[in-house]
Design a protein around this motif. Structure first.
Motif, PDB file in Angstrom:
ATOM      1  N   UNK A 145       0.908  -1.309  -0.240  1.00 57.95           N
ATOM      2  CA  UNK A 145       0.053   0.150  -0.085  1.00 57.95           C
ATOM      3  C   UNK A 145       0.433   1.272  -0.156  1.00 57.95           C
ATOM      4  N   UNK A 146       0.916   2.337  -0.623  1.00 57.06           N
ATOM      5  CA  UNK A 146       0.909   3.667   0.108  1.00 57.06           C
ATOM      6  C   UNK A 146       2.533   3.815   1.012  1.00 57.06           C
ATOM      7  N   UNK A 147       1.173   4.082   1.714  1.00 58.67           N
ATOM      8  CA  UNK A 147       1.365   4.569   3.367  1.00 58.67           C
ATOM      9  C   UNK A 147       3.056   3.425   3.330  1.00 58.67           C
ATOM     10  N   UNK A 148       2.924   2.224   2.977  1.00 56.37           N
ATOM     11  CA  UNK A 148       3.862   1.185   3.894  1.00 56.37           C
ATOM     12  C   UNK A 148       5.064   1.438   2.601  1.00 56.37           C
ATOM     13  N   UNK A 149       4.799   1.400   1.659  1.00 56.35           N
ATOM     14  CA  UNK A 149       5.854   1.519  -0.294  1.00 56.35           C
ATOM     15  C   UNK A 149       6.346   2.909   0.460  1.00 56.35           C
ATOM     16  N   UNK A 150       6.341   3.993   0.419  1.00 54.53           N
ATOM     17  CA  UNK A 150       6.323   5.041   0.670  1.00 54.53           C
ATOM     18  C   UNK A 150       7.648   5.281   2.147  1.00 54.53           C
ATOM     19  N   UNK A 151       7.715   4.564   3.028  1.00 56.68           N
ATOM     20  CA  UNK A 151       8.286   4.121   4.625  1.00 56.68           C
ATOM     21  C   UNK A 151       9.574   3.280   4.316  1.00 56.68           C
ATOM     22  N   UNK A 152       9.221   2.138   2.961  1.00 54.96           N
ATOM     23  CA  UNK A 152       9.841   0.773   2.732  1.00 54.96           C
ATOM     24  C   UNK A 152      11.142   1.564   1.951  1.00 54.96           C
ATOM     25  N   UNK A 153      10.757   2.374   0.974  1.00 57.18           N
ATOM     26  CA  UNK A 153      11.404   3.363  -0.100  1.00 57.18           C
ATOM     27  C   UNK A 153      12.167   3.851   1.130  1.00 57.18           C
ATOM     28  N   UNK A 154      12.156   5.299   1.473  1.00 55.31           N
ATOM     29  CA  UNK A 154      12.114   6.168   2.532  1.00 55.31           C
ATOM     30  C   UNK A 154      13.563   5.526   3.810  1.00 55.31           C
ATOM     31  N   UNK A 155      13.252   4.352   3.469  1.00 56.10           N
ATOM     32  CA  UNK A 155      14.445   2.966   3.984  1.00 56.10           C
ATOM     33  C   UNK A 155      15.368   2.204   3.930  1.00 56.10           C
ATOM     34  N   UNK A 220       4.923  11.913  19.158  1.00 56.28           N
ATOM     35  CA  UNK A 220       4.555  13.255  17.408  1.00 56.28           C
ATOM     36  C   UNK A 220       5.486  13.798  18.104  1.00 56.28           C
ATOM     37  N   UNK A 221       6.249  12.989  16.872  1.00 54.76           N
ATOM     38  CA  UNK A 221       7.633  13.567  16.988  1.00 54.76           C
ATOM     39  C   UNK A 221       8.791  12.950  15.465  1.00 54.76           C
ATOM     40  N   UNK A 222       9.028  13.634  14.619  1.00 60.13           N
ATOM     41  CA  UNK A 222      10.020  12.640  13.249  1.00 60.13           C
ATOM     42  C   UNK A 222      11.464  11.997  14.014  1.00 60.13           C
ATOM     43  N   UNK A 223      11.796  12.614  14.837  1.00 60.81           N
ATOM     44  CA  UNK A 223      13.084  12.079  15.116  1.00 60.81           C
ATOM     45  C   UNK A 223      12.720  10.001  14.971  1.00 60.81           C
ATOM     46  N   UNK A 224      10.978  10.110  16.220  1.00 60.01           N
ATOM     47  CA  UNK A 224      10.927   8.563  16.035  1.00 60.01           C
ATOM     48  C   UNK A 224      11.300   7.428  15.041  1.00 60.01           C
ATOM     49  N   UNK A 225      10.758   8.336  13.790  1.00 57.93           N
ATOM     50  CA  UNK A 225      10.777   7.702  12.455  1.00 57.93           C
ATOM     51  C   UNK A 225      12.347   7.443  11.903  1.00 57.93           C
ATOM     52  N   UNK A 226      12.219   6.050  11.163  1.00 55.24           N
ATOM     53  CA  UNK A 226      13.839   5.758  11.219  1.00 55.24           C
ATOM     54  C   UNK A 226      13.721   5.625   8.926  1.00 55.24           C
ATOM     55  N   UNK A 227      15.248   6.537   8.827  1.00 56.06           N
ATOM     56  CA  UNK A 227      14.842   6.627   7.229  1.00 56.06           C
ATOM     57  C   UNK A 227      16.124   7.287   7.190  1.00 56.06           C
TER      58      UNK A 227
END
Length: 300
Positions: A145-155, A220-227
C-alpha cells in the motif's frame, strides 16, 4: 651549564635508547588498544524562519495560483489568453528516481524544471514544483500500500542515494549557478516536498500499526521514525541522522548549498493526525487543536 650550541652528536646514547624503548612500548600499546571510529560530524545548524514571517519574494497578500502545463504557459496557451495575473503556476515532478522515467528524462539534460520556471515567470507567476518522487521509485515493496511503500522506500539506502542525487540535480537547475554547462533559474521558486509523506510519517510515530517496523518509539516526534540519510552514502547529507527529521534537514541543507533562492514547502496533510479535519463530521472535533498537533510535528 650546557651550552645551547653544543653538538648533539657528543651526547651519551643511553637517552636515545630509553626514548626509543618508550616509543616502541607506546606504539605497541596503541596497536593493542581497541580502535573506535571517529564520531560523525555535527550537522549544520537547523534553519529558522521567524513566526508569521512571509518569505521574501512571495506576495504579501493571499495569492491565487493554478495547475498549468508547459503548453498552458506558452504564449499561445490559455493562461495568457485569460489576462488573469495569476500569482502561482504549479507542475508535478514525478516518475521515480531510479525508474528511467523521472523528470530528468522528460527533456534534454534535465532542463524541464528550468524551462517550466522560465515559462511561469514569463506569465508573471511564481513557479511551484511539486517534488513527488519517492512513492513512484522502484523499491523492494512495490506491491505494498501507499503508506508502507513510502516508508520502505525511505529506508532503502540505495534508493535514497539516488533520491538525494536527484534532488541535488533539481536544486542545480533552479539555483543561480552554472552546472553541466547550463545556467540555472536563480529566481523565486517554490519546491513542494512529497505530498502525503509527512502525513504517513506522523501517523506512523503515533500508531505502531502504521509504522511497519521503522519507529523507535511512539510520540508526535519525527526523530522517532527511521529514514536512510547518512546511511545512504551521499556525502552531502552524511552529517544528518537516519531519521525522518534528518531527511527533512538534509533536503534543507541541499537547498541551502545549491539553490538558496528556492523556497521549500513541506506538505502538511489535513489527515496527518489521524483525524481528517476536511471530512470528519464530528461537531466536537477541535480543528485548532489538530492543527497544533500537525504543526508541532512539522516544526520539530
Amino acid at each position: 651549564m650546557t651550552s645551547p650550541n653544543r653538538d648533539r652528536s657528543t651526547r651519551r646514547p643511553q637517552g636515545r635508547l630509553v626514548a626509543l624503548t618508550v616509543a616502541l612500548l607506546v606504539a605497541a600499546a596503541a596497536a593493542c588498544a581497541p580502535v573506535h571510529p571517529a564520531p560523525p560530524p555535527s550537522p549544520p545548524p537547523r534553519p529558522t524562519t521567524p513566526p508569521n514571517a512571509i518569505p521574501s519574494g512571495l506576495p504579501t497578500r493571499l495569492g491565487i495560483g493554478l495547475a498549468a502545463s508547459p503548453n498552458d504557459l506558452s504564449p499561445a496557451g490559455w493562461v495568457a489568453s485569460t489576462g488573469v495575473p495569476f500569482d502561482y503556476a504549479y507542475q508535478y515532478l514525478a516518475g521515480g528516481v531510479n525508474t528511467g522515467q523521472g523528470w530528468q528524462t522528460w527533456n534534454t539534460a534535465a532542463q524541464f524544471p528550468l524551462w517550466y520556471a522560465q515559462s511561469a515567470r514569463s506569465r508573471g507567476a511564481i513557479p511551484v514544483l511539486t517534488y513527488y518522487m519517492l512513492l513512484q521509485s522502484a523499491g523492494p515493496c512495490g506491491s505494498c500500500g501507499e503508506a508502507q511503500r513510502d516508508l520502505v522506500n525511505l529506508n532503502t539506502a540505495s534508493l535514497m542515494a539516488a533520491y538525494y542525487q536527484d534532488f541535488t540535480k533539481l536544486m542545480l537547475r533552479l539555483g543561480a549557478a552554472t552546472a553541466d554547462g547550463i545556467t540555472g533559474y536563480g529566481g523565486t521558486v517554490i519546491v513542494h516536498v512529497e505530498p502525503d509523506l509527512s502525513g504517513y510519517g506522523e501517523q506512523a510515530v503515533q500508531s505502531p500499526g502504521s509504522c511497519y517496523g521503522y519507529c523507535t518509539g511512539v510520540g508526535n516526534d519525527p526523530s522517532l521514525l527511521h529514514a536512510s540519510v547518512a546511511s545512504s552514502g551521499n556525502s552531502d547529507v552524511a552529517s544528518y541522522p537516519d531519521t525522518y527529521q534528518g531527511f527533512n534537514l538534509a533536503l534543507l541543507h541541499l537547498r541551502d548549498r545549491y539553490a538558496p533562492n528556492v523556497k521549500l514547502a513541506f506538505h502538511v496533510s489535513n489527515w496527518a493526525t489521524g483525524r481528517d479535519i476536511g471530512s470528519d463530521p464530528d461537531p466536537t472535533l477541535d480543528g485548532a487543536g489538530q492543527g497544533d498537533i500537525a504543526g508541532a510535528f512539522a516544526a520539530a
